[in-house]
Scaffold this motif. Structure first.
Motif, PDB file in Angstrom:
ATOM      1  N   SER A 120       0.863  -1.169   0.000  1.00  0.00           N
ATOM      2  CA  SER A 120       0.000   0.000   0.000  1.00  0.00           C
ATOM      3  C   SER A 120       0.906   1.228   0.000  1.00  0.00           C
ATOM      4  CB  SER A 120      -0.883  -0.019   1.249  1.00  0.00           C
ATOM      5  OG  SER A 120      -1.599   1.182   1.331  1.00  0.00           O
TER       6      SER A 120
ATOM      7  N   ASP B 249      -2.393  -4.169  -4.432  1.00  0.00           N
ATOM      8  CA  ASP B 249      -2.782  -4.219  -3.021  1.00  0.00           C
ATOM      9  C   ASP B 249      -3.341  -5.609  -2.732  1.00  0.00           C
ATOM     10  OD1 ASP B 249      -3.837  -3.992  -0.510  1.00  0.00           O
ATOM     11  OD2 ASP B 249      -4.538  -1.941  -0.806  1.00  0.00           O
TER      12      ASP B 249
ATOM     13  N   SER C 111      -4.501  -6.896  -0.037  1.00  0.00           N
ATOM     14  CA  SER C 111      -5.675  -6.965   0.847  1.00  0.00           C
ATOM     15  C   SER C 111      -6.959  -6.769   0.042  1.00  0.00           C
ATOM     16  CB  SER C 111      -5.561  -5.898   1.938  1.00  0.00           C
ATOM     17  OG  SER C 111      -5.546  -4.614   1.350  1.00  0.00           O
ATOM     18  N   GLU C 112      -6.879  -5.979  -1.032  1.00  0.00           N
ATOM     19  CA  GLU C 112      -8.061  -5.783  -1.875  1.00  0.00           C
ATOM     20  C   GLU C 112      -8.017  -6.670  -3.113  1.00  0.00           C
ATOM     21  OE1 GLU C 112      -8.393  -1.659  -2.792  1.00  0.00           O
ATOM     22  OE2 GLU C 112      -8.262  -1.033  -0.693  1.00  0.00           O
TER      23      GLU C 112
ATOM     24  N   ARG D 243      -6.420  -6.096  -5.878  1.00  0.00           N
ATOM     25  CA  ARG D 243      -6.463  -5.360  -7.141  1.00  0.00           C
ATOM     26  C   ARG D 243      -5.317  -4.351  -7.189  1.00  0.00           C
ATOM     27  NH1 ARG D 243      -9.112  -0.332  -7.090  1.00  0.00           N
ATOM     28  NH2 ARG D 243      -9.872   0.300  -5.043  1.00  0.00           N
TER      29      ARG D 243
ATOM     30  N   HIS E  87      -3.591  -0.602  -7.883  1.00  0.00           N
ATOM     31  CA  HIS E  87      -3.864   0.823  -7.714  1.00  0.00           C
ATOM     32  C   HIS E  87      -2.831   1.587  -8.535  1.00  0.00           C
ATOM     33  CE1 HIS E  87      -6.745   0.695  -4.326  1.00  0.00           C
ATOM     34  NE2 HIS E  87      -6.136  -0.464  -4.076  1.00  0.00           N
TER      35      HIS E  87
END
Lengths: 248, 596
Positions: free
Chosen positions: B301, B392, B394-395, B397, B399
């Motif tokens: 992130s 990322d 955790s998601e 996808r 960024h």
């Protein structure tokens, strides 16, 4: 003098003679080199000596023109000849500060006020050793004399060692100043490719090996890349660049 | 651990168990007894063996043997035996402890039948033992037994270690927090020494300082030391982490073997313990496709900031564009974002730095890059936009962020240094030029030849003086030199008396000459003359090599010097001069003899 008197005097006499020779040699050498930082004699264009005023004026002129690289180089050379001159110190500090400001860095601090030139430091070390040897020849020296002569010997030897190391480093990796407005220092052709470092005028570096028109640039004891030799001046070579400049 | 060391360890554990059993009231009441223990009771097929310990006790001198039962699928390898002999409540009791290593080739539950011993009319039987054998690589979820390495007193392990990861299914370059926990329920002698887990296929970063806490496992409270690392997989597939190795020293309490030893107090023995964790499997997946522009492999992130040091710059001078990436992830391996610039300008990396924060629960940090943009001619230079993309996990996808374009106005070159950069510093007035020459000196840092010569000569003189002092001191301690000095002194005395001789002083001069002559004689023949009479001195000289002629000559000269006092006054000075001259000649001769 009877043979009874001659017994224990031989060594003392020979040592006294040796000390006399040393003192005479020292006096002769000091007399011969006395103009190293004091006398105002005509400048010489070649050789190992240089006129501090000529270097200072060249550096000041470059500083006024905004040529910060050459200003720092000339004034560094002038400082080596006359390290305690207030005008040289002032303009050198100013040149360094302007160069640092131009590249967005912090200004370096002013050098120490009490400084010796290299020649003075070498003679100072020799004087310490000579004084220590002279005290050693005092026949009935007390504890203070013994302490003083040892302190002088140790101080002289340490100073000699430090000066030798400094001179050796200068001989191996001479101090230099970037005189080009910007000077990229990148890897050589046979080295791993990496982005070049960009040096700017007035940056003080040390030089390493040379390879054709390139010279190895060292910063803080580490080689950072190769740059055009024409973009840097060795401080020791600065007097050679004053030949075409107006004399004081 | 070597085989010998392991055998000793097994035997030590067996002996310890045997002693513990002996200490239980009532177990020694019977004449013949046998106990069997199995530690641990769960092992893996083909893995570390269990230890079977038999303790046979008999209240007499005879001690029967217990045959090892045959259990299909299990092998029993002898690991050693130890005997004990004790007087308990007036009775002699012998015991023997026999240890076996029990291995199993296949998983399953095995029953080890009771061991039986018999002696005379007495017999004893042990209990039945159960051994659970798990498949290779299986874990033991309900007990920390797999990591234990030492069971000094039986029961749960005194020290064991676990390697834990926060997730075992991750993306490439995704952060995994690995924790090495060292459990100890006995006091440790000093801090444990650990080795980081083997992490082939991972980028590993330390994470924070070791922490300490406590945990209750069963009936025991353990002190837990925890060390953390951040792992980033650098390849995909099924990877493993570990084992991590721990070495520590525990203070093992050994019960007294009998009531009389050490007054019944237990001994404390430091024992070095080495434990090792299991391997932890990690499955690493590739980052999915569809990466945006500016993606260079960052996973985590992040945020991006871009700034320029000045918006207007003279031609030939650089403007510094700084990119700052902040975030959580493998900051040390981040690739700096590209700073796009027109091909008409030159672009250099002027510096880069990485700062990593290891104090949090995850690895975070900042990556800074400075890019110098140089335009040789005036105009407007557009730099950027700078783009940076990351994945990322955790998601699940990607960024992407993009900076604004930066416009740098390049003005004609007005001479470098005349204007301070960014208006930060106003130039100070410079000192004026000089109007006179000099001084002249050397720019070189090398030594002037004269100073080198003076230094060398000073050092040589110092060395010479040191040598001279040493020689003088040595000479002063030489007995022969001392004697020569004494003869020199006597000679100087006689020479002085001879020079000052007058009619009124002839008698005194003759007496002092005699004294000097005796002192010279003592020095010549090394006779300690202090307190000796003249006759004793002459006898001593004769003993030390003076020939009769010398003795006679000396006696005659001393007699002649004594006779001066009785000579007629008018002849006294003349006779004294003659005899003093003779004494001086004799002393001179002795000095030459001594010098040879």
């Amino acid at each position: 003098m009877s043979r009874f008197d001659r017994g224990g005097r031989g060594i003392e006499a020979s040592l006294g003679l040796a000390l006399s020779l040393i003192i005479a040699a020292a006096a002769a050498a000091i007399a011969a080199g006395g103009s190293g930082s004091g006398g105002a004699v005509a400048p010489r264009a070649s050789g190992r000596t240089a006129d501090a005023s000529a270097l200072y004026n060249a550096g000041t002129g470059a500083l006024d023109r905004g040529d910060l690289g050459r200003a720092v180089a000339f004034l560094r050379a002038a400082e080596r000849v006359e390290p305690r001159a207030a005008d040289i110190r002032r303009n050198l500090v100013e040149a360094r500060a302007r160069a640092a400001a131009a590249r967005g860095a912090e200004s370096p601090g002013a050098p120490a006020a009490i400084r010796l030139s290299a020649a003075e430091a070498w003679w100072f070390a020799a004087g310490l050793l000579l004084l220590g040897a002279a005290l050693r020849s005092v026949p009935r020296g007390g504890g203070i004399v013994a302490l003083a002569r040892r302190a002088l010997l140790v101080a002289g030897l340490l100073l000699l060692a430090w000066l030798s190391l400094r001179a050796r480093e200068e001989a191996t990796y001479p101090e230099a100043v970037v005189v080009a407005p910007s000077l990229p220092a990148g890897p050589a052709r046979d080295e791993r490719s990496r982005p070049p470092y960009l040096l700017e005028a007035g940056e003080e570096v040390r030089l390493g090996r040379t390879r054709g028109a390139l010279v190895e640039i060292r910063v803080a004891g580490t080689p950072i890349g190769w740059a055009e030799r024409s973009g840097v001046w060795r401080v020791a070579d600065a007097p050679g660049y004053t030949a075409g400049l107006p004399r004081p | 651990m070597s085989g010998t060391g392991r055998g000793r360890g097994v035997l030590a554990r067996a002996a310890f168990l045997a002693l513990a059993v002996c200490a239980i009231p009532g177990t020694s009441a019977a004449g013949l007894a046998i106990d069997a223990t199995l530690v641990p009771d769960r092992i893996t097929a083909g893995g570390e063996p269990a230890t079977l310990t038999l303790l046979i006790r008999s209240s007499g001198l005879g001690l029967p043997e217990a045959p090892v039962p045959r259990v299909p699928g299990l092998t029993f390898d002898p690991a050693g035996s130890a005997q004990n002999f004790a007087m308990i409540q007036g009775r002699i009791e012998r015991s023997v402890t026999v240890a076996y290593r029990v291995r199993a080739g296949k998983p399953g539950r095995y029953t080890i039948p009771p061991f039986r011993v018999a002696q005379g009319k007495e017999s004893a039987v042990s209990g039945t033992l159960l051994l659970t054998v798990l498949p290779p690589g299986a874990s033991f979820p309900s007990t920390p037994a797999p990591q234990e390495a030492w069971r000094g007193g039986g029961g749960p392990p005194e020290v064991f270690a676990r390697l834990l990861v926060d997730q075992d299914h991750v993306y490439w370059n995704q952060e995994i927090i690995a924790r090495l926990r060292i459990y100890a329920r006995v006091p440790l002698d000093g801090a444990p020494d650990w080795t980081a887990p083997e992490t082939q296929g991972f980028w590993i970063e330390d994470l924070g300082a070791p922490t300490a806490g406590s945990a209750r496992i069963g009936d025991h409270v353990y002190v837990v030391n925890e060390i953390r690392w951040a792992l980033f997989p650098t390849k995909t597939g099924r990877l493993t982490v570990g084992p991590a190795k721990v070495r520590c020293r525990i203070n093992r309490v050994i019960p007294a073997p009998d009531p009389w030893s050490s007054l019944g107090f237990p001994d404390v023995e430091p024992v070095d313990v080495a434990v090792e964790t299991d391997l932890v499997p990690i499955t690493v997946e590739e980052v999915p496709g569809g990466a945006p522009e500016g993606y260079t492999g960052a996973v985590g992130s992040y945020s991006l900031a871009v700034r320029v040091d000045r918006g207007t710059v003279p031609a030939g001078e650089p403007a510094i564009v700084t990119t700052v990436l902040r975030g959580e992830g493998n900051v040390a391996s981040l690739h700096d974002p590209e700073v796009p610039a027109p091909s008409t300008v030159r672009r250099y990396v002027a510096g880069a730095s990485t700062q990593i924060d290891r104090t949090g629960n995850t690895l975070s940090g900042t990556r800074t890059q400075q890019v110098a943009i140089l335009a040789d001619g005036p105009g407007m230079v557009r730099v950027g936009p700078v783009r940076f993309g990351w994945f990322d996990p955790s998601e699940g996808r990607f960024h992407s962020v993009s900076s604004e374009s930066i416009r740098i106005r390049v003005t004609p070159s007005t001479g470098r240094g005349t204007a301070p950069a960014g208006g930060v510093r106003a130039p100070e007035p410079t000192a004026p030029p000089r109007v006179s020459h000099g001084p002249v000196g050397t720019v070189s840092l090398g030594p002037p030849a004269g100073s080198l010569a003076v230094s060398g000569l000073a050092l040589a003189a110092y060395a010479g003086l040191l040598v001279g002092t040493a020689v003088r001191r040595r000479r002063a301690r030489d007995p022969r030199a001392i004697r020569r000095a004494a003869l020199d002194a006597a000679g100087r005395t006689v020479a002085a008396l001879r020079g000052r001789l007058a009619p009124g002083t002839a008698e005194a001069s003759a007496r002092r000459t005699a004294e000097a002559l005796l002192a010279g004689l003592a020095a010549r023949y090394d006779v300690r003359g202090a307190g000796l009479s003249r006759a004793e001195l002459l006898a001593g000289a004769a003993e030390r090599g003076a020939n009769p002629t010398v003795r006679e000559e000396t006696e005659q000269l001393l007699g002649a010097l004594d006779a001066i006092a009785y000579a007629p006054p008018d002849a006294r000075a003349r006779d004294a001069a003659r005899e003093i001259a003779a004494a001086a000649a004799l002393l001179s001769r002795w000095r030459e003899e001594l010098a040879r």
